[in-house]
Design a protein around this motif. Structure first.
Motif, PDB file in Angstrom:
ATOM      1  N   ILE A 160      -6.037  -6.556  -5.246  1.00  0.00           N
ATOM      2  CA  ILE A 160      -4.595  -5.791  -4.717  1.00  0.00           C
ATOM      3  C   ILE A 160      -5.178  -3.915  -4.766  1.00  0.00           C
ATOM      4  O   ILE A 160      -5.154  -4.162  -5.776  1.00  0.00           O
ATOM      5  CB  ILE A 160      -3.655  -6.230  -4.875  1.00  0.00           C
ATOM      6  N   SER A 161      -3.587  -3.378  -3.944  1.00  0.00           N
ATOM      7  CA  SER A 161      -3.869  -1.772  -4.533  1.00  0.00           C
ATOM      8  C   SER A 161      -3.651  -1.901  -6.007  1.00  0.00           C
ATOM      9  O   SER A 161      -2.540  -2.685  -6.596  1.00  0.00           O
ATOM     10  CB  SER A 161      -3.742  -1.288  -3.674  1.00  0.00           C
ATOM     11  N   THR A 193      -0.320  -7.550   1.255  1.00  0.00           N
ATOM     12  CA  THR A 193      -1.697  -7.198   0.448  1.00  0.00           C
ATOM     13  C   THR A 193      -2.723  -6.447   1.421  1.00  0.00           C
ATOM     14  O   THR A 193      -3.236  -7.106   2.169  1.00  0.00           O
ATOM     15  CB  THR A 193      -1.760  -7.558  -0.803  1.00  0.00           C
ATOM     16  N   PRO A 194      -2.963  -5.508   0.829  1.00  0.00           N
ATOM     17  CA  PRO A 194      -4.273  -4.440   1.149  1.00  0.00           C
ATOM     18  C   PRO A 194      -5.824  -5.548   0.290  1.00  0.00           C
ATOM     19  O   PRO A 194      -5.125  -6.043  -0.437  1.00  0.00           O
ATOM     20  CB  PRO A 194      -4.192  -3.505   1.458  1.00  0.00           C
ATOM     21  N   SER A 221       1.383  -1.362  -0.072  1.00  0.00           N
ATOM     22  CA  SER A 221      -0.035   0.295   0.143  1.00  0.00           C
ATOM     23  C   SER A 221       0.858   1.332   0.182  1.00  0.00           C
ATOM     24  O   SER A 221       1.753   1.433   0.496  1.00  0.00           O
ATOM     25  CB  SER A 221      -1.238   0.138   1.440  1.00  0.00           C
ATOM     26  N   ASN A 222       0.387   2.726  -0.491  1.00  0.00           N
ATOM     27  CA  ASN A 222       1.286   3.827  -0.621  1.00  0.00           C
ATOM     28  C   ASN A 222       0.906   4.782   0.372  1.00  0.00           C
ATOM     29  O   ASN A 222       0.448   5.938   0.466  1.00  0.00           O
ATOM     30  CB  ASN A 222       1.221   4.385  -1.851  1.00  0.00           C
ATOM     31  N   ALA A 223      -0.752   4.267   0.905  1.00  0.00           N
ATOM     32  CA  ALA A 223      -1.184   4.917   2.055  1.00  0.00           C
ATOM     33  C   ALA A 223      -0.364   5.129   3.282  1.00  0.00           C
ATOM     34  O   ALA A 223       0.634   4.520   3.228  1.00  0.00           O
ATOM     35  CB  ALA A 223      -2.075   4.439   2.440  1.00  0.00           C
ATOM     36  N   GLU A 224      -0.210   6.370   3.552  1.00  0.00           N
ATOM     37  CA  GLU A 224      -0.013   7.040   4.973  1.00  0.00           C
ATOM     38  C   GLU A 224       0.286   6.410   6.393  1.00  0.00           C
ATOM     39  O   GLU A 224       1.248   5.513   6.606  1.00  0.00           O
ATOM     40  CB  GLU A 224       0.275   8.164   5.121  1.00  0.00           C
ATOM     41  N   LEU A 225      -1.619   5.523   6.043  1.00  0.00           N
ATOM     42  CA  LEU A 225      -1.687   4.657   7.191  1.00  0.00           C
ATOM     43  C   LEU A 225      -2.187   3.225   6.570  1.00  0.00           C
ATOM     44  O   LEU A 225      -3.178   3.109   6.269  1.00  0.00           O
ATOM     45  CB  LEU A 225      -2.637   5.326   8.185  1.00  0.00           C
TER      46      LEU A 225
END
Length: 395
Positions: free
Chosen positions: A80-81, A73-74, A9-13
């Motif tokens: 997948i993202s 992986t989320p 994931s490229n999310a901050e959280l």
């Protein structure tokens, strides 16, 4: 054993980032995990090839050097993202670091399924032509309802979950060992190296005993070699022989040249053997490499040359820790090639990296955390410190 953990994931959280960080700290007795991010890698676009950019190449090199890969992986819309899919596109476009690489999939999500559908899709992608990873079958780790699973210190709170995760990771370690053994057997055996130089090549100076103490003088007379203030035209410069000697002697490292026939032809002679990082003596120049190393290390010497000649590796690096704690001495064995790409021998350069690292830290104000990794690659076969072309004093 060294693994790369890819945050999918490229999310901050990201709870998948938290999961990999937990694995890194909780199971460090099983393996070393390097957690890497995908947020700096651009979206895949084959019309704008960015394969050679720093973020993609850094990830490529880390995967190549690792024994195995763990992907967390989320699940986005049952798959997948987009960011992870884009990374896998780059890693199967012109470079293929995941090919035959053992991979384990884990995942965390807000819902009960724990990214099960994303993991199933990821298995299919990793099995696709161009990727060809070797994914550990079964042993799924699906972490659902992740908001309830981590405490304020990002630790998994359920003891059964922690125990199950450890069991899966232990199986992955066994799986990696098995895959790497099988892959090693697949490699075609490389041709033997003639370390005694029983044949000649077009640049061999014949009718001069290679083991002679005065080989340089005899060979120079044989071919009327130029010296002194005679000019030599190089590919981009004109220097006298004296200038070339001065230039090479000024290099802040010990240099050795061995040709593609395994004959030791040169070293930049500036110190006596006892003052060198790798002791050499003038009488060794001209020797076959077999005469420049102890008998016990010839197998290691041959292995290094085979790697470089075959192109399996462009450079082999060996840290030699016997110089004391105030030095970090590395022997670098670099393959040389002509303009047509033909193998032309080995450039061995030996230097103490510590002054360079100290200068860098002083200039940047940064500091090192932990110890410098002395290895040259993940689980690289230990072929001994004499593993290269460099001419150590005769045993």
């Amino acid at each position: 054993m060294k693994f790369v953990g890819i945050v999918g994931s490229n999310a901050e959280l990201s709870y998948n980032r938290k999961l990999l960080q937990f694995i890194k700290t909780q199971y460090q007795d099983l393996f070393e995990l390097d957690v890497v991010e995908i947020k700096d890698i651009p979206m895949f676009n084959q019309s704008d090839d960015q394969t050679n950019t720093a973020p993609i190449q850094q990830l490529n090199q880390k995967i190549l050097a690792a024994d195995g890969v763990i992907i967390a992986t989320p699940e986005h819309n049952h798959t997948i993202s987009a960011g992870l899919k884009s990374v896998l596109e780059w890693l199967s476009f012109k470079i293929h670091p995941l090919e035959n690489k053992p991979v384990m999939i884990v995942g965390a999500s807000y819902y009960d399924q724990g990214s099960s559908r994303a993991q199933l899709h990821l298995r299919q992608i990793l099995d696709a032509p161009g990727v060809n990873a070797i994914v550990m079958p079964g042993n799924e780790f699906l972490l659902g309802k992740v908001k309830e699973k981590f405490d304020e210190n990002d630790q998994l709170t359920d003891t059964n979950t922690v125990k199950f995760l450890q069991g899966v990771l232990e199986k992955f370690v066994d799986f990696v060992r098995l895959v790497n053994r099988l892959e090693a057997r697949k490699e075609e055996p490389l041709p033997k190296e003639d370390l005694y130089v029983t044949d000649t090549i077009e640049t061999t100076i014949e009718c001069v005993d290679m083991a002679a103490e005065d080989w340089v003088e005899q060979a120079a007379a044989k071919v009327n070699a130029v010296e002194g203030d005679t000019y030599v035209k190089l590919n981009r410069g004109i220097l006298t022989v004296d200038q070339i000697n001065t230039f090479l002697a000024s290099m802040p490292m010990e240099l050795t040249y061995a040709d593609d026939n395994n004959q030791f032809l040169y070293y930049n002679y500036t110190k006596e053997a006892e003052d060198m990082l790798a002791d050499r003596v003038p009488g060794q120049v001209g020797n076959p490499l077999a005469l420049c190393h102890p008998e016990r290390s010839l197998t290691s010497v041959e292995w290094v040359i085979q790697q470089l000649r075959s192109g399996r590796q462009d450079v082999v690096r060996v840290h030699v820790p016997t110089h004391g704690p105030d030095k970090f001495v590395v022997h670098n064995y670099q393959a040389m090639h002509d303009d047509e790409g033909n193998y032309k021998g080995i450039n061995e350069y030996i230097l103490d990296f510590k002054p360079i690292v100290d200068w860098y830290l002083q200039q940047t104000g940064l500091r090192l955390e932990g110890e410098i990794d002395a290895g040259s690659g993940a689980s690289q076969q230990d072929h001994g410190v004499d593993a290269g072309s460099g001419a150590s004093a005769k045993a």
